[in-house]
Design a protein around this motif. Structure first.
Motif, short mmCIF file in Angstrom:
data_model
loop_
_atom_site.label_atom_id
_atom_site.label_comp_id
_atom_site.label_asym_id
_atom_site.label_seq_id
_atom_site.Cartn_x
_atom_site.Cartn_y
_atom_site.Cartn_z
N LEU A 169 8.45 -1.51 -5.21
CA LEU A 169 7.63 -1.11 -4.06
C LEU A 169 8.02 0.32 -3.71
O LEU A 169 8.91 0.57 -2.90
CB LEU A 169 7.86 -2.03 -2.86
CG LEU A 169 7.03 -1.65 -1.63
CD1 LEU A 169 5.54 -1.67 -1.92
CD2 LEU A 169 7.35 -2.56 -0.45
N LEU A 170 7.35 1.27 -4.36
CA LEU A 170 7.65 2.68 -4.16
C LEU A 170 6.78 3.28 -3.05
O LEU A 170 7.19 4.22 -2.38
CB LEU A 170 7.45 3.46 -5.46
CG LEU A 170 8.29 2.96 -6.65
CD1 LEU A 170 7.95 3.75 -7.90
CD2 LEU A 170 9.77 3.05 -6.34
N GLY A 171 5.59 2.74 -2.89
CA GLY A 171 4.69 3.22 -1.86
C GLY A 171 3.47 2.34 -1.79
O GLY A 171 3.16 1.60 -2.73
N ILE A 172 2.75 2.41 -0.67
CA ILE A 172 1.52 1.64 -0.52
C ILE A 172 0.46 2.14 -1.50
O ILE A 172 -0.40 1.38 -1.95
CB ILE A 172 0.99 1.76 0.92
CG1 ILE A 172 2.01 1.19 1.91
CG2 ILE A 172 -0.34 1.06 1.08
CD1 ILE A 172 2.26 -0.29 1.78
N LYS A 173 0.53 3.41 -1.84
CA LYS A 173 -0.46 4.00 -2.73
C LYS A 173 -0.55 3.25 -4.05
O LYS A 173 -1.62 3.17 -4.67
CB LYS A 173 -0.11 5.48 -2.98
CG LYS A 173 -1.23 6.30 -3.58
CD LYS A 173 -0.84 7.76 -3.61
CE LYS A 173 -1.98 8.61 -4.13
NZ LYS A 173 -1.61 10.06 -4.15
N GLU A 174 0.58 2.67 -4.51
CA GLU A 174 0.61 1.99 -5.80
C GLU A 174 0.15 0.53 -5.71
O GLU A 174 -0.04 -0.11 -6.75
CB GLU A 174 2.04 2.02 -6.38
CG GLU A 174 2.41 3.33 -7.06
CD GLU A 174 2.50 4.48 -6.08
OE1 GLU A 174 3.03 4.26 -4.97
OE2 GLU A 174 2.04 5.58 -6.40
N GLU A 184 6.58 8.37 2.20
CA GLU A 184 6.10 7.02 2.52
C GLU A 184 7.20 6.14 3.10
O GLU A 184 8.39 6.39 2.90
CB GLU A 184 5.51 6.34 1.28
CG GLU A 184 4.07 6.77 0.97
CD GLU A 184 3.24 5.62 0.43
OE1 GLU A 184 3.21 4.54 1.06
OE2 GLU A 184 2.62 5.80 -0.63
N HIS A 185 6.77 5.11 3.80
CA HIS A 185 7.64 4.06 4.33
C HIS A 185 6.84 2.76 4.21
O HIS A 185 6.31 2.22 5.19
CB HIS A 185 7.98 4.36 5.79
CG HIS A 185 9.10 3.53 6.35
ND1 HIS A 185 9.60 2.41 5.72
CD2 HIS A 185 9.83 3.64 7.51
CE1 HIS A 185 10.57 1.87 6.45
NE2 HIS A 185 10.71 2.60 7.54
N LEU A 240 3.33 -2.14 5.98
CA LEU A 240 2.97 -3.54 5.76
C LEU A 240 3.21 -4.38 7.02
O LEU A 240 2.36 -5.19 7.40
CB LEU A 240 3.78 -4.11 4.59
CG LEU A 240 3.38 -3.58 3.21
CD1 LEU A 240 4.45 -3.96 2.17
CD2 LEU A 240 2.02 -4.12 2.78
N LEU A 241 4.34 -4.18 7.68
CA LEU A 241 4.61 -4.97 8.88
C LEU A 241 3.69 -4.54 10.03
O LEU A 241 3.31 -5.37 10.86
CB LEU A 241 6.09 -4.90 9.27
CG LEU A 241 6.65 -3.62 9.89
CD1 LEU A 241 6.50 -3.61 11.41
CD2 LEU A 241 8.12 -3.47 9.52
N ASP A 242 3.31 -3.26 10.06
CA ASP A 242 2.36 -2.81 11.08
C ASP A 242 1.01 -3.49 10.88
O ASP A 242 0.42 -4.02 11.83
CB ASP A 242 2.19 -1.29 11.02
CG ASP A 242 3.39 -0.54 11.57
OD1 ASP A 242 4.26 -1.17 12.20
OD2 ASP A 242 3.47 0.69 11.36
N ASN A 299 0.69 4.04 6.58
CA ASN A 299 -0.29 3.32 7.40
C ASN A 299 -1.71 3.66 6.99
O ASN A 299 -2.57 2.78 6.90
CB ASN A 299 -0.08 3.64 8.88
CG ASN A 299 0.72 2.59 9.61
OD1 ASN A 299 0.16 1.68 10.22
ND2 ASN A 299 2.04 2.69 9.54
N ILE A 300 -1.97 4.93 6.74
CA ILE A 300 -3.31 5.35 6.32
C ILE A 300 -3.69 4.67 5.02
O ILE A 300 -4.79 4.10 4.89
CB ILE A 300 -3.37 6.89 6.19
CG1 ILE A 300 -3.32 7.53 7.57
CG2 ILE A 300 -4.64 7.31 5.45
CD1 ILE A 300 -3.12 9.04 7.55
N PHE A 301 -2.79 4.69 4.03
CA PHE A 301 -3.08 4.05 2.75
C PHE A 301 -3.34 2.56 2.93
O PHE A 301 -4.29 2.00 2.37
CB PHE A 301 -1.91 4.25 1.78
CG PHE A 301 -1.76 5.65 1.25
CD1 PHE A 301 -2.87 6.42 0.98
CD2 PHE A 301 -0.51 6.20 1.02
CE1 PHE A 301 -2.75 7.71 0.49
CE2 PHE A 301 -0.36 7.48 0.53
CZ PHE A 301 -1.49 8.25 0.26
N CYS A 302 -2.48 1.89 3.71
CA CYS A 302 -2.57 0.44 3.87
C CYS A 302 -3.83 0.04 4.63
O CYS A 302 -4.58 -0.86 4.20
CB CYS A 302 -1.33 -0.07 4.58
SG CYS A 302 -1.18 -1.88 4.63
#
Length: 310
Positions: free
Chosen positions: A8-13, A135-136, A141-143, A174-177
């Motif tokens: 899990l490197l980033g939401i983008k992936e 990224e975080h 994900l939790l947001d 957050n934007i990606f997710c």
């Protein structure tokens, strides 16, 4: 259940199915956390290293608790007081830890891209706990999980991300997710804290915070990150609080009720007043609670275990 990625490197992936799988798994773990015995033996043969090169309270404790709830063995590493201060490289540091038969690495680093770099040099799964201003992913994900819990399906929901967008890795994740889940996203804050060309990520920009609040269903308010600002980007915190801070009277003036979120830590009296942060509109503590379940889900899915959760 499994993810399409090893790390899990980033939401983008992640794809939308990955996110939904994490949420369904988190639903199960949230039920576990309501039991008198809040623990499952799922990862009792797994060792996880928490490697933090930056200070952290919430994220680090949340990961440690998630790992313990899964019965994993944990190793906690802090850069301060370690051989990093003697000049040891990132790869050498991690390889020395992996030589102790570690299966997974949770890493926070001040350099954007550090988890990606590390993933090309080690075999263990890596979870990015925040890298620089990039990224975080677990925070996003939790947001999103917390928003879904309050609002239901996020498709078509209006989310305003307010504050220091420029320096926030939470904002980007957050934007990606949220866009992957079909939500409409607007960013708001001082022009000096909004990155150029951010509209290319599929979001709108609104410099008037009151208009952003009137538009949105959820306001995710971000901390002003003075430690990342290398030059003054607004005249004072007092001015920021006056024009961009959110208080109860501002929310009372809206034609509807909205949900208030914040990833923490809060600068009370700057981006949020206490009468907002501690109000019924706020789900800030729900975010903290959900963070453990979501991180349990991520760790479980990346571990490749197939045992029943109970």
């Amino acid at each position: 259940m499994s993810l399409s990625v090893k790390h899990l490197l980033g939401i983008k992936e992640l794809n939308t199915q990955d996110i939904e799988t994490i949420f369904r798994t988190a639903d199960n773990f949230k039920q576990v956390l309501q039991r008198p015995i809040k623990k499952v033996p799922t990862l009792r043969d797994t060792t996880i290293a928490n490697i933090f090169f930056e200070n952290s309270t919430r994220t680090r404790i949340s990961f440690e608790l998630a790992e313990k709830r899964l019965s994993a063995d944990t190793i906690n590493f802090s850069a301060s007081g370690s051989s990093v201060s003697k000049g040891e490289t990132l790869i050498d540091t991690v390889n020395n830890i992996l030589a102790m038969k570690v299966d997974m690495v949770v890493m926070r680093h001040s350099a954007s891209g550090a988890p990606w770099f590390l993933s090309r040099h080690i075999n263990a799964s890596i979870i990015n706990a925040g890298d620089g201003t990039n990224e975080h992913p677990t925070q996003a994900l939790l947001d999103a999980y917390s928003m879904r819990e309050r609002l239901g399906d996020l498709k078509g929901k209006r989310i305003a991300i307010i504050g220091d967008i420029m320096h926030s890795r939470v904002a980007l994740s957050n934007i990606f997710c949220l866009t992957k889940l079909g939500a409409e996203v607007t960013v708001s804050g001082p022009p000096t804290l909004i990155p150029k060309h951010i509209e290319s990520l599929g979001v709108k920009v609104q410099y008037d915070v009151k208009k952003a609040l009137q538009w949105c269903d959820v306001a995710n308010v971000l901390r002003i990150q003075l430690e990342r600002q290398h030059k003054p980007l607004f005249s004072s915190l007092r001015e920021y609080a006056l024009y961009y801070g959110i208080n109860k009277s501002m929310l009372d003036s809206l034609e509807k009720e909205i949900v208030i979120m914040h990833p923490g830590p809060i600068n009370r009296g700057v981006e949020l007043n206490s009468d907002v942060a501690d109000s019924d509109r706020s789900i800030i503590l729900d975010q903290v609670e959900n963070g453990v379940a979501v991180r349990m889900a991520v760790i479980y899915l990346l571990s490749g275990k197939s045992e029943a959760l109970d």
